[in-house]
Motif scaffolding. Structure first.
Motif, short mmCIF file in Angstrom:
data_model
loop_
_atom_site.label_atom_id
_atom_site.label_comp_id
_atom_site.label_asym_id
_atom_site.label_seq_id
_atom_site.Cartn_x
_atom_site.Cartn_y
_atom_site.Cartn_z
N LYS A 174 0.76 -1.28 0.00
CA LYS A 174 -0.17 -0.05 0.21
C LYS A 174 0.80 1.23 -0.08
O LYS A 174 0.73 2.41 -0.91
CB LYS A 174 -1.05 -0.02 1.48
CG LYS A 174 -1.73 1.28 1.28
CD LYS A 174 -2.47 1.22 2.50
CE LYS A 174 -1.80 1.85 3.90
NZ LYS A 174 -2.61 2.08 5.00
N GLU A 175 2.02 1.22 0.88
CA GLU A 175 2.75 2.44 0.80
C GLU A 175 3.64 2.56 -0.48
O GLU A 175 3.99 3.71 -0.70
CB GLU A 175 3.62 2.26 2.11
CG GLU A 175 2.90 2.28 3.54
CD GLU A 175 3.99 1.93 4.57
OE1 GLU A 175 4.93 1.44 4.17
OE2 GLU A 175 3.46 1.99 5.77
N GLU A 176 3.98 1.48 -0.81
CA GLU A 176 4.73 1.81 -2.30
C GLU A 176 4.06 1.98 -3.50
O GLU A 176 4.61 2.71 -4.48
CB GLU A 176 5.43 0.19 -2.48
CG GLU A 176 6.63 0.02 -1.32
CD GLU A 176 7.87 0.59 -1.71
OE1 GLU A 176 8.19 1.16 -2.92
OE2 GLU A 176 8.76 0.41 -0.85
N THR A 177 2.75 1.51 -3.73
CA THR A 177 2.09 1.84 -4.74
C THR A 177 1.07 2.67 -4.60
O THR A 177 0.46 3.27 -5.57
CB THR A 177 1.24 0.38 -5.13
OG1 THR A 177 0.14 0.23 -3.99
CG2 THR A 177 2.26 -0.79 -5.23
N ASN A 178 0.60 3.22 -3.21
CA ASN A 178 -0.50 4.18 -3.00
C ASN A 178 -1.75 3.71 -3.53
O ASN A 178 -2.62 4.58 -4.00
CB ASN A 178 -0.21 5.61 -3.64
CG ASN A 178 -1.09 6.65 -2.87
OD1 ASN A 178 -1.36 6.48 -1.61
ND2 ASN A 178 -1.39 7.52 -3.75
N ALA A 179 -2.05 2.47 -3.66
CA ALA A 179 -2.96 1.78 -4.38
C ALA A 179 -4.16 1.83 -3.22
O ALA A 179 -4.01 1.89 -2.06
CB ALA A 179 -2.81 0.34 -4.79
N ALA A 180 -5.54 1.89 -3.74
CA ALA A 180 -6.63 1.65 -3.10
C ALA A 180 -6.68 0.10 -2.84
O ALA A 180 -6.66 -0.75 -3.76
CB ALA A 180 -7.82 2.22 -3.61
N SER A 181 -6.75 -0.37 -1.58
CA SER A 181 -6.81 -1.82 -1.21
C SER A 181 -8.07 -2.26 -0.39
O SER A 181 -8.49 -1.64 0.49
CB SER A 181 -5.41 -2.26 -0.50
OG SER A 181 -4.25 -1.88 -1.29
N ILE A 182 -8.65 -3.23 -0.77
CA ILE A 182 -9.54 -3.96 -0.12
C ILE A 182 -9.17 -5.54 0.36
O ILE A 182 -8.57 -6.13 -0.60
CB ILE A 182 -10.92 -4.19 -1.00
CG1 ILE A 182 -11.45 -2.96 -1.48
CG2 ILE A 182 -11.96 -5.07 -0.19
CD1 ILE A 182 -12.72 -2.80 -2.15
N VAL A 183 -9.20 -5.81 1.48
CA VAL A 183 -8.90 -7.15 2.12
C VAL A 183 -9.99 -7.89 2.69
O VAL A 183 -10.78 -7.24 3.69
CB VAL A 183 -7.77 -6.94 3.22
CG1 VAL A 183 -7.38 -8.44 3.74
CG2 VAL A 183 -6.57 -6.23 2.73
N VAL A 184 -10.44 -8.90 2.08
CA VAL A 184 -11.42 -9.79 2.49
C VAL A 184 -10.76 -10.62 3.41
O VAL A 184 -9.89 -11.44 3.16
CB VAL A 184 -12.14 -10.68 1.47
CG1 VAL A 184 -12.88 -11.57 2.14
CG2 VAL A 184 -13.24 -9.47 0.75
N THR A 185 -11.30 -10.51 4.92
CA THR A 185 -10.60 -11.46 5.76
C THR A 185 -11.65 -11.82 7.06
O THR A 185 -12.64 -11.05 7.35
CB THR A 185 -9.36 -10.98 6.50
OG1 THR A 185 -8.63 -11.50 7.30
CG2 THR A 185 -9.87 -9.44 7.24
N HIS A 186 -11.25 -12.69 7.85
CA HIS A 186 -12.01 -13.10 9.23
C HIS A 186 -10.92 -12.74 10.19
O HIS A 186 -11.20 -13.28 11.44
CB HIS A 186 -12.81 -14.29 9.02
CG HIS A 186 -11.86 -15.67 8.58
ND1 HIS A 186 -11.24 -16.06 7.67
CD2 HIS A 186 -11.10 -16.24 9.85
CE1 HIS A 186 -10.47 -16.87 8.01
NE2 HIS A 186 -10.30 -17.16 9.17
#
Length: 241
Positions: A174-186
């Motif tokens: 996230k820091e390297e790419t500045n991408a918007a990220s979505i993490v599906v997790t439990h």
């Protein structure tokens, strides 16, 4: 704004799996989508990535690539690490002639180094641990310089130490790419260590949206049940889940 979802609906048969869901994810931000099995988490990723067609609503994304990191890496067994990572550069019509083979080799090397792997280009997936396979899938996902990264259960099947390593790389990417990220997790550690905000789904609807720290306060009856892993509460597990 990199991702905006408005009034999203997806129906399978007579069941609304996603029911009027709306949220936004900014560039450089990570949103965790959580909930019990069958709540619609992974379906949202498939809708955003275009693997599924929505029934109604809007999905607005910034121009650029959307990268998907699948639950179990989904590497090609017959290709070595370098060819797995470079697959899109070789096969996508818009990228085929963009780079020379020497440039592709350098890109692969850089992406591997970014995920903490060096000198494994000639190895095959079967020669890698589960954690290494996952990191190779991260390198493959970012090879096209995406502005959106979607992670489907990124720590599934990993031991606690490997999970921590993967969580570190989600933050680093996230820091390297500045991408918007979505993490599906439990997994609570993934939520607290990687996410800026959390959306909780139940029966296809959003029942909580806030920060991980607010979620841990358990002020919401849904978050209280999720954080404490209690069978008692408003969320009921379907038989067979």
């Amino acid at each position: 704004m990199s991702i905006e979802v408005k009034n999203l609906v997806k129906v399978f048969g007579d069941k609304k799996v996603i029911d009027d869901v709306s949220f936004k994810v900014n560039d450089g931000e990570t949103l965790a989508i959580v909930g019990f099995s069958g709540s619609g988490k992974s379906t949202i990723l498939k809708l955003i990535s275009g693997l599924l067609e929505k029934d109604s609503g809007e999905i607005i994304t910034s121009k650029g690539d959307i990268a998907m990191v699948f639950q179990y890496s989904a590497l090609f067994d017959s290709l070595n690490v370098a060819d797995n990572i470079a697959f899109a550069l070789h096969e996508r019509r818009d990228l085929r002639k963009k780079f020379t083979e020497d440039e592709i080799k350098e890109i692969v090397k850089q992406k591997l180094e970014l995920v903490g792997l060096k000198g494994i280009e000639k190895l095959f997936p079967s020669e890698l641990s589960g954690g290494m396979q996952k990191r190779v899938s991260f390198a493959r996902a970012i090879v096209t310089e995406p502005n959106t990264i979607l992670y489907d259960e990124p720590t599934a099947g990993l031991d606690p130490i490997s999970s921590t390593l993967i969580e570190n790389y989600i933050v680093r990417l996230k820091e390297e790419t500045n991408a918007a990220s979505i993490v599906v997790t439990h997994q609570m550690s993934t939520i607290t260590r990687t996410a800026d905000r959390v959306v909780m789904l139940y029966n296809g609807k959003i029942v909580y949206e806030g920060t991980p720290s607010d979620m841990l306060k358990q002020d919401n009856e849904y978050t209280k049940q999720f954080v404490t892993a209690s069978l008692e509460g408003p969320m009921k597990m379907m038989e067979g889940n």
